[in-house]
Design a protein around this motif. Structure first.
Motif, mmCIF file in Angstrom:
data_model
loop_
_atom_site.group_PDB
_atom_site.id
_atom_site.type_symbol
_atom_site.label_atom_id
_atom_site.label_comp_id
_atom_site.label_asym_id
_atom_site.label_seq_id
_atom_site.Cartn_x
_atom_site.Cartn_y
_atom_site.Cartn_z
ATOM 1 N N THR A 497 38.286 41.377 36.522
ATOM 2 C CA THR A 497 37.121 40.739 37.137
ATOM 3 C C THR A 497 36.754 39.416 36.448
ATOM 4 N N LYS A 500 38.158 34.971 38.336
ATOM 5 C CA LYS A 500 37.596 33.802 39.013
ATOM 6 C C LYS A 500 36.928 32.856 38.025
ATOM 7 N N TRP A 577 42.115 42.737 43.489
ATOM 8 C CA TRP A 577 40.975 41.926 43.054
ATOM 9 C C TRP A 577 41.311 40.437 43.081
ATOM 10 N N GLU A 581 39.505 37.566 45.510
ATOM 11 C CA GLU A 581 38.819 36.401 44.961
ATOM 12 C C GLU A 581 39.412 35.090 45.475
ATOM 13 N N GLN A 687 36.192 41.427 51.096
ATOM 14 C CA GLN A 687 35.357 41.389 49.897
ATOM 15 C C GLN A 687 34.834 42.770 49.492
#
Length: 827
Positions: A497, A500, A577, A581, A687
């Motif tokens: 996570t 980004k 993930w 993103e 998302q």
């Protein structure tokens, strides 16, 4: 995955891809692939006479003993992933005899090497006729005079019966003054591992046809400039007639030229075509024009064809990538030249299968790591519509002497000259991980910067139309046009996570940003009910780069690469993930997952499959891992649906516990059925992590379970289903090992080893080391670098399989694991 109905356009497009991929003619007037009739010995000879002597003398006691082989061939087809040895690095010899008769009076005869590793010498009889340093660029040897001389000898008629003896020495010995470095995270292979061609050419022919296709940003005006160069060995006439035809993607003539070309050294201009509204090349419509050139006239004329494409590229400063004036998110991966059972010696059908698998996954971009690759690969990228970053093998180790630097410049020159006509190529790579020291006592950043500037200038001089790039050398990131930093969120550093935020921070520090190399390792067949457990040990927001020692499985700070379970389950979450993103980053030019396929490496002996980098989304033999379908669900448009867990035969948990089922699909909605009961329809939302909202928490029945999904995209429906056993019994540590025969097909027997605790419960999370062996007749299918093709392998969910050739009553298989009794199985 079941896809009962596929749109006709998809099937037609795939058929067109395959036709186009095989449509490229030979680059020579007459060319023959030299694949059969070769012999090989993996050692050095006392001298070239030993390659000829056994034939001449006819002495059955001659040594060494040669083995018959077919080209392409690699020294290291097996030992690159042998868990017990270092892979062979040294000389090897090839020999054959060929009838050579050039049909053109006064013509030239050449050997064209598409690549050979790593230092190569070529002999006719005992005469050395050529040599080359560098394992990946194409090169030729003119053998015209040597053949003529040998045909005058007595041996030609008597001992060789009208054939020419060829001998070729390849050598991949360790050498600090060569690129790539032996510190690289891939094998520096030896052998004639790409195709070798015998070419016949008329007296006047071309060395290179240079095509420079360009189009303005609007796509309305295109130009095609043609130049030629002549071989240095040719006696050039003052001038020769030349005729050119330009054909559009449907094969219709759209331009022609007739004139005269001057016979002189260097590049000679021929003609420039102007086109209005040319058909543009793109990943969705890889439109290719054909240039047909004829030099001379009559039976002595030289003919050459070449594919070209018109497209406009732009990496926007501090912004995205544009193709033909429109933003295109580069959805990429990487390719190493490596495959189970053959190492670097992949045949054309193997290469085609690999590239089509990439296209079917949704790839529109590829970085060819870390060296120039086969022309077959580039042709396929053109015809399939895959944009390319191709680079030279200045990889790790530091910077060597002028000899080392000259090789790098020479290989850059060859790469650009040999592949500049491919519309797929958008980036010339100058280096990889050049901040990685180790080959030399001196590591001088300023000297590396100076040399990087020289390579950058040389690339732009050779080809002003394309960008330059490097990956992971922060003290040089201002030199090339495009820079890729090291971002390994959720693997070598940080948690996924972090991706980004880490990417945004790196994006701010360079003029043009492109993220190549991200992902993580997964041991095929290993799955987890709690894949993200390792993330609890890691502090978020503390960086996502790769640092020295991070690839080690021992010591250092907490990181998923060391402390994670290496399950396919975790990798799917990481990939999911990242892709989620990337859809929310409008400034992003693109990324490339590292790599497409597992590949061998000498620097990872402790991995679950020793000497394998297991970050691929397919195994080394093209077996798809689960992550392949995660990419497909984000990157493709043909309706697909895939339930996670096709290679997960036993799940576990408590009676009545809610367990997650994930479906990777690009469809608008999907309905899940477990043991015949519907658990509702869910709509896809990229998302909604994980699986873009297509996840359900459901109870399983102890014992067998059947899971089915029905996904819908408009009027189209696709389905998928899996079955598995659900185990509620708990287990302790493994105390017992079993070995059973579980299959027989195509002359192969498959056996399975399982780990059980003292109560006889299968240990479904056991990752113990297992080692198979065989006595008697037959052989194990090991040293393949796959989860089912390695004699030493970590268990995946408490079991492992291997196949073998066996003879009934004459073959015994064994498996052992540290601390447990060895088990024998007589077949």
């Amino acid at each position: 995955m079941l896809t009962p109905r596929r749109s006709p356009s998809y099937s037609l497009l795939l058929a067109l891809f395959i036709v186009l991929a095989s449509a490229y003619p030979s680059r020579a007037q007459q060319a023959q692939r030299l694949t059969s009739g070769w012999e090989f010995v993996r050692q050095d000879l006392g001298g070239i006479w030993e390659a000829v002597r056994p034939v001449v003398a006819g002495n059955p006691e001659s040594v060494p003993l040669w083995e018959p082989v077919t080209l392409p061939h690699c020294f290291n087809a097996r030992d690159a992933v042998d868990p017990a040895v270092n892979y062979y690095q040294g000389p090897g010899w090839y020999r054959t005899q060929l009838a050579v008769q050039n049909p053109y009076p006064g013509g030239r005869t050449r050997l064209h090497f598409e690549g050979a590793g790593q230092k190569t010498e070529v002999y006719i009889g005992t005469t050395k006729v050529g040599s080359h340093v560098g394992g990946y660029d194409e090169w030729t040897v003119d053998i015209t005079q040597a053949v003529a001389d040998f045909q005058k000898t007595e041996a030609y008629q008597k001992q060789f019966k009208g054939k020419i003896p060829f001998a070729i020495r390849c050598d991949n010995s360790r050498d600090l003054e060569m690129i790539p470095s032996d510190l690289s995270d891939f094998n520096v292979y030896g052998g004639l591992y790409r195709y070798l061609n015998l070419e016949y050419r008329p007296a006047t022919s071309l060395d290179r046809l240079i095509t420079q296709a360009a189009v303005d940003a609007t796509g309305k005006t295109g130009t095609l400039a043609l130049k030629v160069t002549f071989p240095e060995t040719s006696s050039l006439p003052p001038s020769s007639p030349v005729a050119v035809r330009l054909l559009d993607p449907q094969g219709r003539p759209v331009g022609k030229y007739q004139g005269v070309v001057q016979g002189q050294a260097g590049e000679v201009a021929v003609h420039q075509f102007a086109l209005k509204n040319p058909r543009l090349w793109s990943p969705t419509q890889p439109q290719l024009y054909t240039v047909e050139l004829t030099l001379g006239s009559g039976p002595q004329a030289y003919h050459q064809t070449q594919k070209v494409g018109f497209r406009h590229i732009e990496f926007v400063e501090h912004g995205p990538f544009k193709l033909n004036g429109q933003r295109l998110l580069l959805r990429g991966t990487h390719r190493h030249e490596d495959h189970a059972g053959v190492a670097a010696a992949m045949t054309e059908p193997m290469i085609r299968q690999e590239m089509v698998l990439m296209k079917q996954m949704g790839v529109n971009f590829i970085r060819l790591g870390h060296y120039q690759q086969s022309p077959i690969v580039l042709n396929l990228c053109d015809s399939l519509g895959i944009l390319v970053w191709e680079e030279i093998p200045w990889c790790r180790g530091g910077l060597g002497s002028p000899v080392y630097q000259a090789q790098a410049k020479r290989m850059l020159t060859h790469m650009v000259q040999q592949h500049a006509h491919h519309p797929a190529v958008i980036i010339w790579g100058l280096g990889n991980e050049n901040d990685w020291a180790g080959d030399f006592p001196e590591f001088d950043k300023e000297k590396i910067r100076t040399f990087m500037k020289e390579l950058n200038a040389l690339s732009h001089q050779l080809d002003p139309s394309r960008y330059t790039a490097i990956r992971r050398c922060d003290f040089c990131k201002d030199i090339p046009d495009v820079y890729s930093p090291s971002i390994w969120a959720g693997w070598y550093r940080g948690i996924y996570t972090d991706y980004k935020a880490a990417t945004e921070e790196e994006f701010k520090g360079v003029k043009r940003f492109l993220h190549v190399e991200w992902g993580g390792d997964s041991h095929a067949g290993r799955h987890s009910e709690n894949p993200d457990n390792a993330l609890a040990k890691i502090t978020a927001g503390k960086g996502a780069d790769e640092r020295a020692g991070d690839a080690s499985l021992f010591g250092g700070s907490a990181r998923v690469s060391k402390d994670g379970d290496w399950s396919e389950t975790y990798l799917c979450n990481l990939v999911d993930w990242h892709l989620k993103e990337q859809e929310t980053m409008p400034w992003l030019s693109g990324t490339a997952y590292w790599p497409f396929k597992d590949f061998s490496t000498p620097v990872r002996p402790d991995n679950p499959i020793p000497y394998m980098n297991q970050k691929g989304v397919v195994e080394r033999d093209f077996t798809k891992k689960e992550a392949y379908y995660v990419f497909q669900s984000y990157w493709t448009t043909a309706p697909m649906a895939h339930i996670y867990g096709h290679s997960w035969p036993v799940r576990w948990g408590d009676e009545g516990e809610q367990k997650m089922v994930k479906v990777y699909s690009n469809c608008e909605q999907a309905e899940l059925f477990v043991n015949g009961k519907s658990y509702g329809v869910r709509k896809r939302n990229s998302q909604d992590f994980p699986a873009a909202g297509l996840h359900w928490n459901v109870p399983f029945t102890t014992g067998q379970n059947q899971v089915r999904v029905v996904a819908r995209q408009g009027k189209q429906t696709v389905t998928d289903e899996i079955s598995f056993r659900y185990q509620t019994q708990k287990w302790t540590k493994p105390t017992k090992l079993t070995l059973t025969k579980v299959g027989e097909a195509n002359g192969l027997t498959t056996v399975e080893a399982k780990l059980f605790d003292a109560q006889g419960v299968q240990c479904l999370d056991a990752a113990s080391w297992l080692e198979f062996s065989l006595a008697g007749a037959g052989r194990l299918l090991d040293d393949l670098g796959t989860s089912r093709g390695s004699r030493k392998v970590q268990a995946y969910n408490g079991h492992a399989l291997i196949s073998l050739e066996a003879k009934a009553g004459q073959t015994t298989v064994a498996v052992q694991s540290p601390g447990l009794a060895t088990v024998l199985l007589a077949l």
